[in-house]
Design a protein around this motif. Sequence first.
Motif, PDB file in Angstrom:
ATOM      1  N   THR A 269       0.799  -1.231   0.000  1.00 46.25           N
ATOM      2  CA  THR A 269       0.000   0.000   0.000  1.00 46.25           C
ATOM      3  C   THR A 269       0.833   1.282   0.000  1.00 46.25           C
ATOM      4  O   THR A 269       0.334   2.333  -0.376  1.00 46.25           O
ATOM      5  CB  THR A 269      -0.978   0.036   1.208  1.00 46.25           C
ATOM      6  N   LEU A 270       2.116   1.164   0.376  1.00 42.75           N
ATOM      7  CA  LEU A 270       2.979   2.349   0.422  1.00 42.75           C
ATOM      8  C   LEU A 270       3.115   2.938  -0.994  1.00 42.75           C
ATOM      9  O   LEU A 270       3.353   2.208  -1.944  1.00 42.75           O
ATOM     10  CB  LEU A 270       4.355   1.898   0.917  1.00 42.75           C
ATOM     11  N   MET A 275      -4.993   3.987   1.244  1.00 44.87           N
ATOM     12  CA  MET A 275      -4.451   4.273   2.568  1.00 44.87           C
ATOM     13  C   MET A 275      -3.501   3.153   2.968  1.00 44.87           C
ATOM     14  O   MET A 275      -3.780   1.986   2.689  1.00 44.87           O
ATOM     15  CB  MET A 275      -5.590   4.259   3.594  1.00 44.87           C
ATOM     16  N   VAL A 276      -2.412   3.520   3.644  1.00 43.68           N
ATOM     17  CA  VAL A 276      -1.553   2.468   4.196  1.00 43.68           C
ATOM     18  C   VAL A 276      -2.344   1.804   5.311  1.00 43.68           C
ATOM     19  O   VAL A 276      -2.812   2.469   6.229  1.00 43.68           O
ATOM     20  CB  VAL A 276      -0.237   3.064   4.747  1.00 43.68           C
ATOM     21  N   ALA A 277      -2.561   0.517   5.172  1.00 44.81           N
ATOM     22  CA  ALA A 277      -3.386  -0.186   6.165  1.00 44.81           C
ATOM     23  C   ALA A 277      -2.913  -1.613   6.260  1.00 44.81           C
ATOM     24  O   ALA A 277      -2.339  -2.149   5.311  1.00 44.81           O
ATOM     25  CB  ALA A 277      -4.845  -0.152   5.736  1.00 44.81           C
ATOM     26  N   PRO A 298       9.115   9.170  -5.215  1.00 41.62           N
ATOM     27  CA  PRO A 298       9.789   8.273  -4.266  1.00 41.62           C
ATOM     28  C   PRO A 298       8.998   8.191  -2.960  1.00 41.62           C
ATOM     29  O   PRO A 298       8.294   9.136  -2.594  1.00 41.62           O
ATOM     30  CB  PRO A 298      11.147   8.927  -4.024  1.00 41.62           C
ATOM     31  N   VAL A 299       9.098   7.058  -2.295  1.00 46.72           N
ATOM     32  CA  VAL A 299       8.310   6.845  -1.087  1.00 46.72           C
ATOM     33  C   VAL A 299       9.239   6.661   0.092  1.00 46.72           C
ATOM     34  O   VAL A 299      10.241   5.961  -0.005  1.00 46.72           O
ATOM     35  CB  VAL A 299       7.482   5.539  -1.181  1.00 46.72           C
ATOM     36  N   ARG A 300       8.874   7.277   1.183  1.00 47.96           N
ATOM     37  CA  ARG A 300       9.701   7.160   2.376  1.00 47.96           C
ATOM     38  C   ARG A 300       9.240   5.963   3.214  1.00 47.96           C
ATOM     39  O   ARG A 300       8.051   5.822   3.475  1.00 47.96           O
ATOM     40  CB  ARG A 300       9.583   8.435   3.193  1.00 47.96           C
TER      41      ARG A 300
END
Length: 444
Positions: A269-270, A275-277, A298-300
């Motif tokens: 989900t990131l 939603m991150v779940a 980019p994703v942290r």
Amino acid sequence: MTVKVRFAPSPTGRIHIGNARTAVLNWLFARKHGGRFILRLDDTDVARSTEEYALGIREDLDWLGLAPDHSFRQSDRLASYDAVVERLKASERLYACYETPEELDRKRKRQMARGMPPVYDRAALTLTAEDRSRYEAEGRLPHWRFLLEDRPVTWHDLIRGPQSVRGDSLSDPVLIRGDGTYLYTFTSVVDDVEEGISHVIRGEDHVTNTAVQIQIFEALGDHVPTFAHHSLLLGADGQGLSKRSGALSIAGLREAGIEAMAIVSLAATLGTSDMVAVHGEMGELIEAFDLEKLSRAPVRFDERELRALNAKLLHSLPFEAVAARLAEMGVSGGPEFWEAVRGNVETLADVRLWWDVVTGPVTAVIEDQDFVAAAVRSLPSEPWTVETWREWTGAVKEATGRKGKALFMPLRQALTGLEHGPELAGLLPLIGRERVLERLHVKR
Ligand code: GLU
């Protein structure tokens, strides 16, 4: 079209959360489309690849619930690579080069000093047969480059949209080293062709490789897979995640008590529009999965977020999901114990603290001995249930006139030695009357 995807790590280290995300995206894509998920071990770098890492990667995938439908290693496929090399040499798409690394470096520096891109100048194409013999007589071994066609390479990336890379911005890639070993750029294409890979889903650090590899696919006259390049994960410090940052390895996270489904849920989900779940099972993730939901930014990756998901997951897990592991830890409280404490754990190992609180010994904290003595006098007889706490504290309230925190906190401190913890209604029947009396023992 049959969907077939592959996850292709090099067994030169354990996989970390960034690699695991690539694996998760591939696995979910395969499951979503009724396809197959292949593990390919890119072990042509014999000096750095080890059997131990190869086994470790399989173990990590199995533990994450991403067991491959089929797996193979590149070092078993040398005969196929040899055969394709012959074809490329025959069609003059491979040419021998003799520059040493130092010579190539000097060329690049000269080009850059003149403001030119450091693209290989193809000097080797003009070598005569005599030049080549002379080099070989000097003991130089050729490395082989693939002759790119000078045209833009375009593809429709399932995550990045339409892509175009100019041919003159790329160096002819080296496919075979001087010592005869093959480079990943080449072996990956041969494998993708021969395995019938339909989609290549990998990190955006491979976008430039894709431009080159598409030309190799085309030179082999075969179908070109569909590409999807996801953005890379950054650590909390904003830097890329290195393969050697052991703490973020899947093995390290597992060791630290993180549940596989917390990792898989975060990886799935990131960086998406969802939603991150946390999800307790794969079915829900497959259902929600869509590559188009992935953002290009980019994703942290924040370990605290993973820990929070882990806690949330544990809070909802039924006893059966953890029974075997609790038994291994020597925690025998059954579903009653698990349900009493699961809301108070971040990792499964935290149950140990609450199990010790149940079984003792506990150093009771007693400030008001008269109050505790009154509580002892009101203690119901067994059998005890989850209702016993309410009955008991009701009676203590009646007898002492106390209520709220003044009623509950001294009892909690006396029973557990702590100020916080799970609901005592759940713990009390597990502690049992005998141990309660021991802990509430009033010294005269
Ligand atoms: N061995 C390559 C890597 O780990 C594989 C890339 C690919 O998926 O083609 O980056």
